[in-house]
Design an enzyme around this catalytic site. Structure first.
Site, mmCIF file in Angstrom:
data_model
loop_
_atom_site.group_PDB
_atom_site.id
_atom_site.type_symbol
_atom_site.label_atom_id
_atom_site.label_comp_id
_atom_site.label_asym_id
_atom_site.label_seq_id
_atom_site.Cartn_x
_atom_site.Cartn_y
_atom_site.Cartn_z
ATOM 1 N N GLY A 14 0.827 -1.206 0.000
ATOM 2 C CA GLY A 14 0.000 0.000 0.000
ATOM 3 C C GLY A 14 0.859 1.252 0.000
ATOM 4 O O GLY A 14 0.575 2.214 0.718
ATOM 5 N N ASN A 92 1.757 -2.244 5.566
ATOM 6 C CA ASN A 92 0.951 -1.034 5.742
ATOM 7 C C ASN A 92 -0.472 -1.165 5.197
ATOM 8 O O ASN A 92 -1.396 -0.585 5.758
ATOM 9 C CB ASN A 92 1.663 0.134 5.037
ATOM 10 C CG ASN A 92 0.751 1.317 4.824
ATOM 11 O OD1 ASN A 92 0.418 2.042 5.774
ATOM 12 N ND2 ASN A 92 0.300 1.517 3.589
ATOM 13 N N SER A 144 -2.738 0.059 14.623
ATOM 14 C CA SER A 144 -3.668 1.179 14.834
ATOM 15 C C SER A 144 -3.931 1.290 16.320
ATOM 16 O O SER A 144 -3.904 0.283 17.047
ATOM 17 C CB SER A 144 -5.002 0.920 14.123
ATOM 18 O OG SER A 144 -5.970 1.860 14.544
ATOM 19 N N TYR A 157 -12.581 -4.168 11.916
ATOM 20 C CA TYR A 157 -11.260 -3.524 11.852
ATOM 21 C C TYR A 157 -10.547 -3.646 13.201
ATOM 22 O O TYR A 157 -9.399 -4.066 13.277
ATOM 23 C CB TYR A 157 -11.463 -2.051 11.479
ATOM 24 C CG TYR A 157 -10.194 -1.216 11.401
ATOM 25 C CD1 TYR A 157 -9.400 -1.259 10.266
ATOM 26 C CD2 TYR A 157 -9.814 -0.372 12.441
ATOM 27 C CE1 TYR A 157 -8.243 -0.483 10.169
ATOM 28 C CE2 TYR A 157 -8.669 0.403 12.361
ATOM 29 C CZ TYR A 157 -7.888 0.350 11.225
ATOM 30 O OH TYR A 157 -6.750 1.122 11.134
ATOM 31 N N THR A 160 -9.364 -7.312 13.950
ATOM 32 C CA THR A 160 -8.267 -7.831 13.111
ATOM 33 C C THR A 160 -6.974 -7.062 13.365
ATOM 34 O O THR A 160 -5.886 -7.632 13.306
ATOM 35 C CB THR A 160 -8.640 -7.824 11.615
ATOM 36 O OG1 THR A 160 -9.107 -6.519 11.239
ATOM 37 C CG2 THR A 160 -9.725 -8.850 11.330
ATOM 38 N N LYS A 161 -7.079 -5.775 13.702
ATOM 39 C CA LYS A 161 -5.861 -5.014 14.042
ATOM 40 C C LYS A 161 -5.313 -5.478 15.399
ATOM 41 O O LYS A 161 -4.099 -5.506 15.603
ATOM 42 C CB LYS A 161 -6.157 -3.518 14.053
ATOM 43 C CG LYS A 161 -6.340 -2.919 12.652
ATOM 44 C CD LYS A 161 -5.017 -2.840 11.902
ATOM 45 C CE LYS A 161 -5.159 -2.113 10.570
ATOM 46 N NZ LYS A 161 -3.883 -1.797 9.927
ATOM 47 N N ILE A 190 -4.670 10.122 11.422
ATOM 48 C CA ILE A 190 -3.758 10.563 10.369
ATOM 49 C C ILE A 190 -4.607 10.921 9.155
ATOM 50 O O ILE A 190 -5.370 10.062 8.659
ATOM 51 C CB ILE A 190 -2.745 9.455 9.987
ATOM 52 C CG1 ILE A 190 -2.184 8.753 11.245
ATOM 53 C CG2 ILE A 190 -1.646 10.027 9.091
ATOM 54 C CD1 ILE A 190 -1.390 9.617 12.194
#
Ligand code: NDP
Length: 264
Positions: A14, A92, A144, A157, A160-161, A190
């Site tokens: 990415g 990433n 994250s 999200y 899984t993070k 960000i």
């Protein structure tokens, strides 16, 4: 400050947009050659060409969806062909979501698991012998703050993070004997195209604009009261990739404007 990474080779998943692009530029500015991948071939090829001409480093661009094992294999193979391997891997590629646990179908869980976790697992297994051959390496996982402090609208999200954060720790323990340092960065807010996309989705048909939504998020959540630029975050990635971070192993570093609400 001389970071000591000139002429190293970095793979960035990415690497065509947002944080990945900023890290690519940050590493290129230090003289690191780059292998970038993303799904949109035209964009990643364009970015790789621009970086090569701006910083005088060698770059390749590979069309790959890192949620797919065959594309992970191909990205590694193309990097070996071009550079004889890589010294730095930045996992990433990733994306936010918007669902409840009741709504999210099994396919969504599988897709996010493949993208956020299995990609890192597959790259680790492929890169270990390559990095050993080159005398060692560095892996940085872009996790994250949501791995420990979940956002309410994206449980798939968050989960899984969190798994990627634990994978980082386990991998660091297993790989340090090969002189491969593994760490995670847990970023806060960000301002990248992914946030803009999410904000547009969440404000569709609402009174507030996506810009005011983002501004409100920053003021409500972070003591610093604003989003970071991708470049502000990229500095920390570049440092972790360098020998100056030689004692940094298996940690998750928060770069979040004070957003994390606990001591961790
Ligand atoms: P962007 O959407 O701005 O950029 C994502 C990049 O990843 C693009 O280059 C995209 O290119 C690529 N990409 C997405 N999916 C895949 C895939 N399946 N295979 C290969 N490449 C892919 O995202 P951000 O820069 O905001 O986020 C980057 C990472 O940082 C993510 O893992 C995210 O979870 C994490 N993060 C972001 C935060 C933020 O506030 N922005 C905070 C904390 C963590 P293409 O679409 O062409 O494939």
């Amino acid at each position: 400050m001389e970071l000591g990474i000139r002429d190293k080779v970095a793979m960035i998943t990415g690497g065509s947009l947002g944080i990945g692009l900023a890290v690519a530029e940050g590493l290129a500015a230090e003289g690191v050659h780059l292998a970038l991948c993303a799904r949109d071939e035209e964009r990643v090829v364009g970015v790789a060409e621009q970086i090569a001409s701006k910083y005088g480093v060698k770059t390749i661009a590979v069309k790959a969806d890192v949620g797919k094992a065959e594309d992970v294999n191909r990205f590694v193979a193309e990097t070996e062909k071009a550079f004889g391997g890589a010294d730095i891997l930045i996992n990433n590629a990733g994306t936010g979501g918007g669902e409840t646990i009741l709504e999210a179908p099994d396919e969504k869980w599988q897709q996010y698991w493949d993208l956020h976790v299995m990609a890192a697992v597959r790259f680790a297994k492929l890169m270990q012998p390559i990095m050993v051959r080159r005398g060692g390496g560095v892996i940085v996982n872009n996790v994250s703050i949501c791995a420990t402090q979940p956002l309410p609208y994206e449980p798939v999200y968050n989960v899984t993070k969190a798994a990627l954060a634990m994978f980082t720790k386990c991998l660091a323990n297993e790989f340090i004997k090969y002189n491969i340092r593994v760490n995670a960065i847990n970023a806060g807010l960000i301002l990248t195209p992914d946030w803009v996309k999410t904000a547009k989705m969440l404000t569709e048909g609402q009174d507030s604009t996506w810009e005011s939504y983002l501004d409100q998020i920053a003021r409500d959540n972070t003591p610093i009261g604003r989003f970071a630029t991708p470049e502000e975050l990229a500095h920390f990635f570049v440092f972790l990739c360098s020998p100056l971070a030689s004692y940094c192993v298996g940690s998750s570093y928060y770069v979040d404007g004070g957003w994390l609400k606990v001591v961790n």
